[in-house]
Motif scaffolding. Structure first.
Motif, PDB file in Angstrom:
ATOM      1  N   GLU A 198       7.585   4.586   2.658  1.00 56.08           N
ATOM      2  CA  GLU A 198       8.264   3.297   2.736  1.00 56.08           C
ATOM      3  C   GLU A 198       9.474   3.320   3.654  1.00 56.08           C
ATOM      4  O   GLU A 198       9.671   2.398   4.458  1.00 56.08           O
ATOM      5  CB  GLU A 198       8.685   2.819   1.346  1.00 56.08           C
ATOM      6  N   SER A 199      10.295   4.349   3.578  1.00 52.30           N
ATOM      7  CA  SER A 199      11.512   4.374   4.378  1.00 52.30           C
ATOM      8  C   SER A 199      11.198   4.387   5.875  1.00 52.30           C
ATOM      9  O   SER A 199      11.826   3.667   6.661  1.00 52.30           O
ATOM     10  CB  SER A 199      12.352   5.604   4.013  1.00 52.30           C
ATOM     11  N   ILE A 200      10.207   5.183   6.276  1.00 53.43           N
ATOM     12  CA  ILE A 200       9.829   5.236   7.691  1.00 53.43           C
ATOM     13  C   ILE A 200       9.137   3.943   8.108  1.00 53.43           C
ATOM     14  O   ILE A 200       9.362   3.413   9.209  1.00 53.43           O
ATOM     15  CB  ILE A 200       8.935   6.460   7.958  1.00 53.43           C
ATOM     16  N   LEU A 201       8.310   3.399   7.240  1.00 52.83           N
ATOM     17  CA  LEU A 201       7.647   2.130   7.524  1.00 52.83           C
ATOM     18  C   LEU A 201       8.666   1.031   7.765  1.00 52.83           C
ATOM     19  O   LEU A 201       8.560   0.263   8.736  1.00 52.83           O
ATOM     20  CB  LEU A 201       6.726   1.767   6.360  1.00 52.83           C
ATOM     21  N   ARG A 202       9.666   0.927   6.908  1.00 54.13           N
ATOM     22  CA  ARG A 202      10.690  -0.109   7.063  1.00 54.13           C
ATOM     23  C   ARG A 202      11.466   0.083   8.362  1.00 54.13           C
ATOM     24  O   ARG A 202      11.788  -0.874   9.059  1.00 54.13           O
ATOM     25  CB  ARG A 202      11.638  -0.084   5.869  1.00 54.13           C
ATOM     26  N   LEU A 248       0.831  -1.200   0.000  1.00 55.70           N
ATOM     27  CA  LEU A 248       0.000   0.000   0.000  1.00 55.70           C
ATOM     28  C   LEU A 248       0.869   1.255   0.000  1.00 55.70           C
ATOM     29  O   LEU A 248       0.594   2.217  -0.737  1.00 55.70           O
ATOM     30  CB  LEU A 248      -0.924  -0.009   1.218  1.00 55.70           C
ATOM     31  N   ALA A 249       1.917   1.261   0.812  1.00 55.85           N
ATOM     32  CA  ALA A 249       2.812   2.420   0.870  1.00 55.85           C
ATOM     33  C   ALA A 249       3.465   2.678  -0.485  1.00 55.85           C
ATOM     34  O   ALA A 249       3.612   3.833  -0.912  1.00 55.85           O
ATOM     35  CB  ALA A 249       3.871   2.209   1.948  1.00 55.85           C
ATOM     36  N   ARG A 250       3.844   1.616  -1.165  1.00 61.38           N
ATOM     37  CA  ARG A 250       4.461   1.783  -2.485  1.00 61.38           C
ATOM     38  C   ARG A 250       3.452   2.295  -3.501  1.00 61.38           C
ATOM     39  O   ARG A 250       3.794   3.114  -4.361  1.00 61.38           O
ATOM     40  CB  ARG A 250       5.060   0.450  -2.933  1.00 61.38           C
ATOM     41  N   LEU A 251       2.214   1.844  -3.375  1.00 60.16           N
ATOM     42  CA  LEU A 251       1.162   2.306  -4.276  1.00 60.16           C
ATOM     43  C   LEU A 251       0.899   3.799  -4.089  1.00 60.16           C
ATOM     44  O   LEU A 251       0.623   4.527  -5.046  1.00 60.16           O
ATOM     45  CB  LEU A 251      -0.120   1.498  -4.030  1.00 60.16           C
ATOM     46  N   LEU A 252       1.001   4.254  -2.837  1.00 59.21           N
ATOM     47  CA  LEU A 252       0.700   5.654  -2.521  1.00 59.21           C
ATOM     48  C   LEU A 252       1.936   6.554  -2.578  1.00 59.21           C
ATOM     49  O   LEU A 252       1.862   7.726  -2.190  1.00 59.21           O
ATOM     50  CB  LEU A 252       0.088   5.744  -1.121  1.00 59.21           C
ATOM     51  N   LYS A 253       3.057   6.029  -3.051  1.00 63.90           N
ATOM     52  CA  LYS A 253       4.305   6.793  -3.064  1.00 63.90           C
ATOM     53  C   LYS A 253       4.170   8.156  -3.736  1.00 63.90           C
ATOM     54  O   LYS A 253       4.727   9.153  -3.233  1.00 63.90           O
ATOM     55  CB  LYS A 253       5.398   5.984  -3.745  1.00 63.90           C
ATOM     56  N   PRO A 254       3.424   8.283  -4.854  1.00 61.40           N
ATOM     57  CA  PRO A 254       3.333   9.605  -5.498  1.00 61.40           C
ATOM     58  C   PRO A 254       2.741  10.700  -4.610  1.00 61.40           C
ATOM     59  O   PRO A 254       3.019  11.887  -4.830  1.00 61.40           O
ATOM     60  CB  PRO A 254       2.443   9.338  -6.722  1.00 61.40           C
ATOM     61  N   VAL A 255       1.929  10.310  -3.623  1.00 60.71           N
ATOM     62  CA  VAL A 255       1.306  11.315  -2.751  1.00 60.71           C
ATOM     63  C   VAL A 255       1.767  11.159  -1.303  1.00 60.71           C
ATOM     64  O   VAL A 255       1.183  11.747  -0.399  1.00 60.71           O
ATOM     65  CB  VAL A 255      -0.240  11.230  -2.825  1.00 60.71           C
TER      66      VAL A 255
END
Length: 328
Positions: free
Chosen positions: A287-291, A270-277
């Protein structure tokens, strides 16, 4: 163990107060630097010399230099815990520069309280072990250039001392998520959605570090020479999964009552899907904070236990129950 004075910055904070208590338990004299409110439990203890001092003040270096005992070790726990760039620049980096100026003129061993946040989890994969050999985030020019301002400030704080030849027998401690009486929850579990708590992932160890364990290691390090500097991650021996943490916290404190668990890989997708926003969304959608906060990893404390032998005073569930009893 000699009776050198333990100088503790940030002594009024969560970890700082635990360090003061641990040093006094060992009957060591303490110079306790605090910025605002004098802790009530220091009253009547002649072994504690309180010094109200803002390390960012213009006269801070002169006042600290005048107060510093000749035979001492310094535990530097003062830092801003949030992510505000201006606050971390002032209360972490500016304060550390002041302390470093005074420390360089002394013969004191220094123990820097850093953080797990300095590691570059983008370079790791789920299931890997994070240890002292794991890669660090790139050194930024300013805190806000890093994954988040807190991580950037801690990376820069370490660099201030690691670049100094006088730090050869100093220590850098990198605790995980500090917890204990009065602070049993942590930011590496998931997030609240109104009264519902969303846990992201149920597997993988939580890098918890009980505040009393971290204080014990810090006071030990203040007395321990190292052919170093000595860099040590501080994690509990008994590290629960998120599912186990949730069960224990609910049993001891009664919350969170409503919980749903989302698999880590699903949230990552989901985070990768929402990367543009993602720049307009909370941190766990990036993604970086999630990881960094929630990727399932292993957190061995082998180097810590090699340098500072011992064991947890209780199981994780036992420590959580003790925290609940202290609250009552």
């Amino acid at each position: 163990m000699g009776k050198l004075t333990v100088v503790i910055t940030g002594a009024g904070g969560f970890l700082g107060r635990a360090c003061v208590a641990e040093a006094r338990r060992r009957e060591l004299p303490v110079l306790a630097l605090y910025r605002s409110t004098l802790p009530a439990d220091w009253a009547g203890d002649a072994g504690i010399t309180p010094l109200q001092l803002d390390l960012t003040a213009t006269d801070a270096a002169d006042r600290l230099r005048a107060a510093l005992p000749g035979d001492c070790a310094i535990i530097h726990a003062a830092a801003h815990l949030g992510g505000d760039p201006a606050a971390v620049a002032r209360d972490t980096l500016s304060a550390t520069r002041t302390l470093r100026e005074v420390w360089r003129d002394s013969a004191a061993r220094l123990v820097l309280i850093s953080s797990l946040a300095v590691y570059d989890t983008d370079a790791l994969s789920p299931g890997e072990a994070l240890n002292e050999a794991s890669p660090l985030i790139p050194l930024p020019d300013t805190p806000e250039q890093a994954r988040d301002a807190y991580a950037g400030s801690k990376r820069l704080q370490e660099a201030l001392f690691l670049s100094d030849a006088g730090f050869e027998d100093g220590w850098i401690l990198r605790p995980g998520a500090l917890w204990g009486p009065g602070r049993t929850w942590h930011g590496m579990q998931g997030f609240w959605a109104s009264k519902l708590f969303v846990t992201i992932g149920s597997h993988g160890e939580l890098p918890l570090a009980h505040v009393d364990l971290c204080a014990e290691i810090a006071v030990e390090a203040a007395h321990a020479p190292t052919s170093g500097p000595g860099i040590v991650n501080v994690f509990d021996d008994d590290r629960p999964t998120r599912a186990r943490f949730l069960r224990a916290h609910r049993r001891c404190f009664g919350w969170p009552r409503l919980n749903v668990t989302v698999p880590y890989r699903a949230w990552l997708a989901l985070a990768r899907l929402l990367k543009p926003v993602s720049g307009h969304l909370p941190g766990l959608f990036r993604e970086s904070i999630l990881r960094a906060r929630l990727m399932p990893l292993r957190y061995p404390n082998t180097r810590m236990r090699s340098a500072f032998p011992g064991e947890d005073v209780d199981t994780f569930e036992g420590l959580m129950a003790r925290a609940a009893e202290d609250r009552a």
